[in-house]
Design a protein around this motif. Structure first.
Motif, mmCIF file in Angstrom:
data_model
loop_
_atom_site.group_PDB
_atom_site.id
_atom_site.type_symbol
_atom_site.label_atom_id
_atom_site.label_comp_id
_atom_site.label_asym_id
_atom_site.label_seq_id
_atom_site.Cartn_x
_atom_site.Cartn_y
_atom_site.Cartn_z
ATOM 1 N N THR A 40 0.807 -1.224 0.000
ATOM 2 C CA THR A 40 0.000 0.000 0.000
ATOM 3 C C THR A 40 0.842 1.278 0.000
ATOM 4 N N GLY A 89 0.777 3.892 -3.018
ATOM 5 C CA GLY A 89 -0.429 4.718 -3.014
ATOM 6 C C GLY A 89 -0.352 5.832 -1.985
ATOM 7 N N VAL A 90 0.200 5.523 -0.817
ATOM 8 C CA VAL A 90 0.378 6.542 0.213
ATOM 9 C C VAL A 90 1.341 7.618 -0.294
ATOM 10 N N ARG A 103 1.910 8.522 -3.386
ATOM 11 C CA ARG A 103 1.216 9.339 -4.393
ATOM 12 C C ARG A 103 0.323 10.388 -3.732
ATOM 13 N N ARG A 104 -0.416 9.981 -2.709
ATOM 14 C CA ARG A 104 -1.293 10.927 -2.005
ATOM 15 C C ARG A 104 -0.483 11.997 -1.288
ATOM 16 N N ARG A 105 0.628 11.606 -0.690
ATOM 17 C CA ARG A 105 1.470 12.592 -0.002
ATOM 18 C C ARG A 105 2.062 13.597 -0.991
ATOM 19 N N ARG A 130 0.653 14.516 -3.841
ATOM 20 C CA ARG A 130 -0.462 15.395 -4.227
ATOM 21 C C ARG A 130 -0.683 16.475 -3.164
ATOM 22 N N ASP A 131 -0.675 16.086 -1.890
ATOM 23 C CA ASP A 131 -0.865 17.055 -0.803
ATOM 24 C C ASP A 131 0.298 18.033 -0.731
ATOM 25 N N ALA A 185 -0.033 20.582 -3.718
ATOM 26 C CA ALA A 185 -1.293 21.330 -3.810
ATOM 27 C C ALA A 185 -1.146 22.844 -3.633
ATOM 28 N N LEU A 201 2.270 17.045 -11.067
ATOM 29 C CA LEU A 201 1.605 15.938 -10.384
ATOM 30 C C LEU A 201 1.503 14.636 -11.190
ATOM 31 N N GLN A 242 3.569 11.623 -9.604
ATOM 32 C CA GLN A 242 2.903 10.487 -8.972
ATOM 33 C C GLN A 242 3.334 9.164 -9.602
ATOM 34 N N SER A 270 5.601 6.493 -7.411
ATOM 35 C CA SER A 270 5.014 5.162 -7.286
ATOM 36 C C SER A 270 5.999 4.091 -7.743
#
Length: 151
Positions: free
Chosen positions: A27, A30-31, A33-35, A37-38, A41, A50, A54, A58
Protein backbone atom coordinates in the motif's frame (compact mmCIF):
# COMPACT_ATOMS: atom_id res chain seq x y z
CA UNK A 1 7.01 41.53 -23.72
CA UNK A 2 4.90 39.75 -26.38
CA UNK A 3 1.88 37.76 -25.34
CA UNK A 4 1.76 34.04 -25.96
CA UNK A 5 -1.14 31.67 -26.40
CA UNK A 6 -0.04 29.40 -23.55
CA UNK A 7 0.87 30.75 -20.14
CA UNK A 8 4.21 29.80 -18.61
CA UNK A 9 4.09 27.74 -15.44
CA UNK A 10 4.44 29.87 -12.35
CA UNK A 11 7.47 29.07 -10.24
CA UNK A 12 6.90 28.10 -6.65
CA UNK A 13 6.99 30.95 -4.14
CA UNK A 14 9.87 29.49 -2.11
CA UNK A 15 11.84 26.28 -1.74
CA UNK A 16 9.86 23.67 0.10
CA UNK A 17 10.70 20.18 1.32
CA UNK A 18 8.94 17.38 3.12
CA UNK A 19 9.98 13.88 4.20
CA UNK A 20 8.13 10.81 5.46
CA UNK A 21 8.87 7.23 6.39
CA UNK A 22 6.65 4.49 5.04
CA UNK A 23 6.47 0.77 5.85
CA UNK A 24 7.54 -1.75 3.22
CA UNK A 25 3.99 -2.69 2.25
CA UNK A 26 2.11 -3.01 -1.03
CA UNK A 27 0.00 0.00 0.00
CA UNK A 28 2.98 2.35 0.38
CA UNK A 29 3.17 3.48 -3.29
CA UNK A 30 -0.43 4.72 -3.01
CA UNK A 31 0.38 6.54 0.21
CA UNK A 32 3.40 8.17 -1.47
CA UNK A 33 1.22 9.34 -4.39
CA UNK A 34 -1.29 10.93 -2.01
CA UNK A 35 1.47 12.59 0.00
CA UNK A 36 2.95 14.05 -3.19
CA UNK A 37 -0.46 15.40 -4.23
CA UNK A 38 -0.87 17.05 -0.80
CA UNK A 39 2.70 18.41 -0.93
CA UNK A 40 2.25 19.98 -4.38
CA UNK A 41 -1.29 21.33 -3.81
CA UNK A 42 -0.28 24.80 -2.52
CA UNK A 43 2.04 25.52 -5.44
CA UNK A 44 0.88 26.93 -8.80
CA UNK A 45 3.28 24.60 -10.64
CA UNK A 46 2.02 21.60 -8.66
CA UNK A 47 -0.71 20.64 -11.15
CA UNK A 48 1.88 20.48 -13.94
CA UNK A 49 4.20 18.22 -11.92
CA UNK A 50 1.60 15.94 -10.38
CA UNK A 51 0.90 13.34 -13.13
CA UNK A 52 4.53 12.48 -13.81
CA UNK A 53 5.52 12.96 -10.17
CA UNK A 54 2.90 10.49 -8.97
CA UNK A 55 3.92 7.93 -11.58
CA UNK A 56 7.62 8.18 -10.73
CA UNK A 57 7.25 8.22 -6.94
CA UNK A 58 5.01 5.16 -7.29
CA UNK A 59 7.65 3.35 -9.37
CA UNK A 60 10.49 4.21 -6.99
CA UNK A 61 8.56 3.23 -3.85
CA UNK A 62 7.38 0.03 -5.53
CA UNK A 63 11.02 -0.84 -6.29
CA UNK A 64 11.93 -0.25 -2.64
CA UNK A 65 9.03 -2.44 -1.46
CA UNK A 66 9.56 -5.30 -3.91
CA UNK A 67 13.27 -5.47 -4.63
CA UNK A 68 15.23 -4.50 -1.51
CA UNK A 69 16.88 -7.30 0.41
CA UNK A 70 16.39 -6.15 3.97
CA UNK A 71 14.15 -7.23 6.85
CA UNK A 72 10.46 -6.43 6.28
CA UNK A 73 10.36 -4.07 9.26
CA UNK A 74 12.81 -1.62 7.64
CA UNK A 75 11.18 1.65 6.62
CA UNK A 76 11.34 3.47 3.29
CA UNK A 77 12.15 7.18 3.34
CA UNK A 78 10.35 9.42 0.85
CA UNK A 79 11.58 13.00 0.39
CA UNK A 80 10.15 15.77 -1.80
CA UNK A 81 11.73 19.12 -2.58
CA UNK A 82 10.34 21.85 -4.82
CA UNK A 83 12.74 24.60 -5.87
CA UNK A 84 11.81 28.17 -6.86
CA UNK A 85 12.31 27.35 -10.56
CA UNK A 86 9.63 24.62 -10.35
CA UNK A 87 11.92 21.57 -10.26
CA UNK A 88 10.59 18.70 -8.17
CA UNK A 89 13.15 16.37 -6.60
CA UNK A 90 11.89 13.00 -5.41
CA UNK A 91 14.09 10.73 -3.29
CA UNK A 92 13.28 7.23 -2.09
CA UNK A 93 15.60 5.86 0.61
CA UNK A 94 16.01 2.22 1.61
CA UNK A 95 18.45 0.16 3.66
CA UNK A 96 19.68 -2.03 0.77
CA UNK A 97 23.00 -0.84 -0.69
CA UNK A 98 22.51 -2.64 -4.03
CA UNK A 99 21.96 -0.08 -6.78
CA UNK A 100 19.06 -0.52 -9.19
CA UNK A 101 19.94 -1.51 -12.73
CA UNK A 102 18.40 0.13 -15.78
CA UNK A 103 17.57 -2.58 -18.31
CA UNK A 104 18.65 -2.15 -21.91
CA UNK A 105 15.31 -3.40 -23.17
CA UNK A 106 11.82 -3.37 -21.69
CA UNK A 107 10.51 -6.41 -19.89
CA UNK A 108 8.25 -8.68 -21.96
CA UNK A 109 4.64 -7.55 -22.19
CA UNK A 110 3.62 -10.61 -20.17
CA UNK A 111 5.90 -9.62 -17.23
CA UNK A 112 4.30 -7.86 -14.27
CA UNK A 113 7.46 -5.87 -13.46
CA UNK A 114 10.66 -4.59 -15.02
CA UNK A 115 9.59 -1.26 -16.49
CA UNK A 116 9.94 1.12 -13.52
CA UNK A 117 13.41 2.50 -14.12
CA UNK A 118 12.75 2.74 -17.86
CA UNK A 119 9.84 5.06 -17.02
CA UNK A 120 11.99 7.06 -14.63
CA UNK A 121 14.72 7.34 -17.27
CA UNK A 122 12.24 8.40 -19.96
CA UNK A 123 10.19 10.91 -17.94
CA UNK A 124 12.61 12.55 -15.49
CA UNK A 125 14.98 15.37 -16.43
CA UNK A 126 17.65 13.44 -14.54
CA UNK A 127 17.89 10.62 -12.04
CA UNK A 128 20.47 8.62 -10.14
CA UNK A 129 21.33 6.56 -7.12
CA UNK A 130 23.52 7.62 -4.19
CA UNK A 131 24.70 6.00 -0.96
CA UNK A 132 22.93 7.16 2.18
CA UNK A 133 24.78 9.07 4.85
CA UNK A 134 26.23 6.64 7.35
CA UNK A 135 26.88 4.00 4.71
CA UNK A 136 23.71 1.94 5.15
CA UNK A 137 21.54 1.73 2.09
CA UNK A 138 20.96 4.09 -0.79
CA UNK A 139 18.53 6.58 -2.19
CA UNK A 140 17.23 6.79 -5.72
CA UNK A 141 16.36 10.30 -6.84
CA UNK A 142 14.83 12.00 -9.85
CA UNK A 143 14.17 15.56 -10.98
CA UNK A 144 11.00 16.56 -12.80
CA UNK A 145 10.29 19.93 -14.35
CA UNK A 146 7.04 21.18 -15.85
CA UNK A 147 8.55 20.88 -19.34
CA UNK A 148 9.12 17.11 -18.95
CA UNK A 149 5.69 16.67 -17.45
CA UNK A 150 4.01 18.42 -20.37
CA UNK A 151 5.69 16.13 -22.92
Amino acid sequence: MPETDSPSPSPSPAPSAKAWQLPRRRTSPGVARRRLRDFLAPFPVGELLLPTGQLLVSELVTNAVRHTRVPRDRLIGVHFRLTPDGTLRIEVHDADSEKPVLRDTPAPVSADSGRGLLLVDALARSWGCSPRAGGIGKFVWCHITPEEDAA
